[in-house]
Design a protein around this motif. Sequence first.
Motif, PDB file in Angstrom:
ATOM      1  N   ASP A 398     -11.269 -50.644 -17.459  1.00 13.57           N
ATOM      2  CA  ASP A 398     -10.575 -49.620 -16.666  1.00 13.57           C
ATOM      3  C   ASP A 398     -11.096 -48.250 -17.082  1.00 13.57           C
ATOM      4  O   ASP A 398     -11.038 -47.883 -18.260  1.00 13.57           O
ATOM      5  N   THR A 399     -11.620 -47.488 -16.115  1.00 15.42           N
ATOM      6  CA  THR A 399     -12.249 -46.194 -16.424  1.00 15.42           C
ATOM      7  C   THR A 399     -11.570 -45.058 -15.660  1.00 15.42           C
ATOM      8  O   THR A 399     -10.833 -45.293 -14.706  1.00 15.42           O
ATOM      9  N   PRO A 400     -11.840 -43.806 -16.073  1.00 13.11           N
ATOM     10  CA  PRO A 400     -11.234 -42.664 -15.374  1.00 13.11           C
ATOM     11  C   PRO A 400     -11.757 -42.541 -13.944  1.00 13.11           C
ATOM     12  O   PRO A 400     -12.812 -43.087 -13.603  1.00 13.11           O
ATOM     13  N   PRO A 401     -11.036 -41.808 -13.087  1.00 16.23           N
ATOM     14  CA  PRO A 401     -11.500 -41.579 -11.705  1.00 16.23           C
ATOM     15  C   PRO A 401     -12.839 -40.848 -11.713  1.00 16.23           C
ATOM     16  O   PRO A 401     -12.980 -39.810 -12.356  1.00 16.23           O
ATOM     17  N   LEU A 402     -13.797 -41.367 -10.987  1.00 16.30           N
ATOM     18  CA  LEU A 402     -15.144 -40.801 -10.993  1.00 16.30           C
ATOM     19  C   LEU A 402     -15.210 -39.487 -10.224  1.00 16.30           C
ATOM     20  O   LEU A 402     -16.126 -38.685 -10.432  1.00 16.30           O
ATOM     21  N   GLY A 403     -14.246 -39.259  -9.341  1.00 13.87           N
ATOM     22  CA  GLY A 403     -14.235 -37.997  -8.613  1.00 13.87           C
ATOM     23  C   GLY A 403     -13.746 -36.840  -9.451  1.00 13.87           C
ATOM     24  O   GLY A 403     -13.780 -35.684  -9.018  1.00 13.87           O
ATOM     25  N   VAL A 404     -13.270 -37.131 -10.676  1.00 12.39           N
ATOM     26  CA  VAL A 404     -12.734 -36.090 -11.557  1.00 12.39           C
ATOM     27  C   VAL A 404     -13.656 -35.851 -12.753  1.00 12.39           C
ATOM     28  O   VAL A 404     -13.968 -34.716 -13.094  1.00 12.39           O
ATOM     29  N   VAL A 405     -14.071 -36.954 -13.422  1.00  9.93           N
ATOM     30  CA  VAL A 405     -14.966 -36.850 -14.578  1.00  9.93           C
ATOM     31  C   VAL A 405     -16.090 -37.882 -14.433  1.00  9.93           C
ATOM     32  O   VAL A 405     -15.988 -38.819 -13.639  1.00  9.93           O
ATOM     33  N   ILE A 406     -17.131 -37.725 -15.244  1.00  8.54           N
ATOM     34  CA  ILE A 406     -18.328 -38.555 -15.122  1.00  8.54           C
ATOM     35  C   ILE A 406     -18.282 -39.802 -15.998  1.00  8.54           C
ATOM     36  O   ILE A 406     -19.209 -40.636 -15.979  1.00  8.54           O
TER      37      ILE A 406
END
Length: 472
Positions: A398-406
């Motif tokens: 599970d990763t952070p939203p890509l539209g916010v951070v890389i």
Amino acid sequence: MPNNNDIEIDIGDLFFLLLHKMWFILLWGILSAAAAIFISKVFITPVYTSSTKLYIINRQNKDTITSSDLQTGSQLTQDYKILVLSRPVTEQVLSKLNLDMTHEELVSNITVKVPENTRILEISVQNPNPETAKQLADSIAEESAERMVSILEMEKVNIVEEGDIPSFPTSPSIIKNAILGSLAGAFISTFIIILIHIIDDTVKDVEQIEKYLGLTVLGTIPLETKYAGKIKNKKKAIKKRKKEENIYPEGISIEKASLEFSVNEAYKTLRTNIQFCGKDIKTICITSSLPDEGKTVVAFRLATALSESGKKVLFIDADLRKSVIVNRLKISNGANGLSQYLSGMSTLEEVIHKTNVENVDIIFTGILPPHPSEMLGNEEFKDLVRSQREIYDYIIIDTPPLGVVIDSANVAEICDGTILVIESGKISYRLIQRVLKQLITGKSRVLGAVLNKANIYGKGYKKNYYGKYYGR
């Protein structure tokens, strides 16, 4: 990735949209009609109309009326109308009745009609006072008759019908205004619905994902009916959903959520589609474009669905910036987790936690590191994934939203595939296209998308559809 940014309007979809929103259109029609009635009664002064009629004839022969008399009189009717509205007539009437009006004001309230093929002049006068309307009509008729006889040297002008005292106002017409108001309200509301539909570029269904994003839809997760339609206030619904979707009670003992039949079947379908992606697909990155699209819930429920088929699954919470799992579990940020392992503070055995769900282990985020993106891109994290790939059948990250951070792009590069979670009706396809471009630029393999929180019941599905046909 397709470069089709043109919005197509499907007449059929538009028809069903308007049909679905008919209650809104009718409501606006009723409210607009009520507003028109209120304005007509409260803000518009009633106007009354009184009419009188003159009979005009110019006899060349005193004993009989010839066809020449009729023809000549008919040709002069326009002259008669001008005489009726002339200043000498109006000023004499105003002086006689002692009214505080100007010539222009009085003329604007006078209507002169000449019925076709007649020599009748019909004079109508409007006024807020019914008695004044009658007085004006009679006085104008009298003064006009005298002036016609004097100016045109006519023998006589007869007053055929005197003005009456009207009992009901001629304007405003409340019924007419109500109908017009209702039609205007319905038209405006329909226009607003269509306009919003046209400019709305959010992804709402499978067809739009395939068309605008070129992605295979691996699964469609329905919005559970306890959230669809029962809570009208969206903010309250989101707050309640977040509270009830606590799939992790206190501690690491995980209580599996009791899912509705349709939702449970959707995750089974997602599991099957992932298995069909190939035996080499073992490490899967789960991301989204924006926060609160439900990627964490989708990721963990996917992990449990895979474990139910006998697969050994490791769930890694790699959202080092803002862990949803840690917050819901109320686990201390100091608990051993991914950040401690990658920084060398803890061993692998100390960060892999067993759960009460058979075949599911979990790695939490740990403490918040100063440089999350660099940490997820270092060799230690790559080695972790490679080593556990040999032990587990599947690793769900599970990763952070890509539209916010890389951060997700770094994780996606070392995974066998990436799944993009898209909340129905929330995210612009243009934003998702930019997110996909980041993944493709990083040479990540995108397995497909999961359409989450899809309100399938709003498109004609019945609540018990699956249960009825598949023996719920």
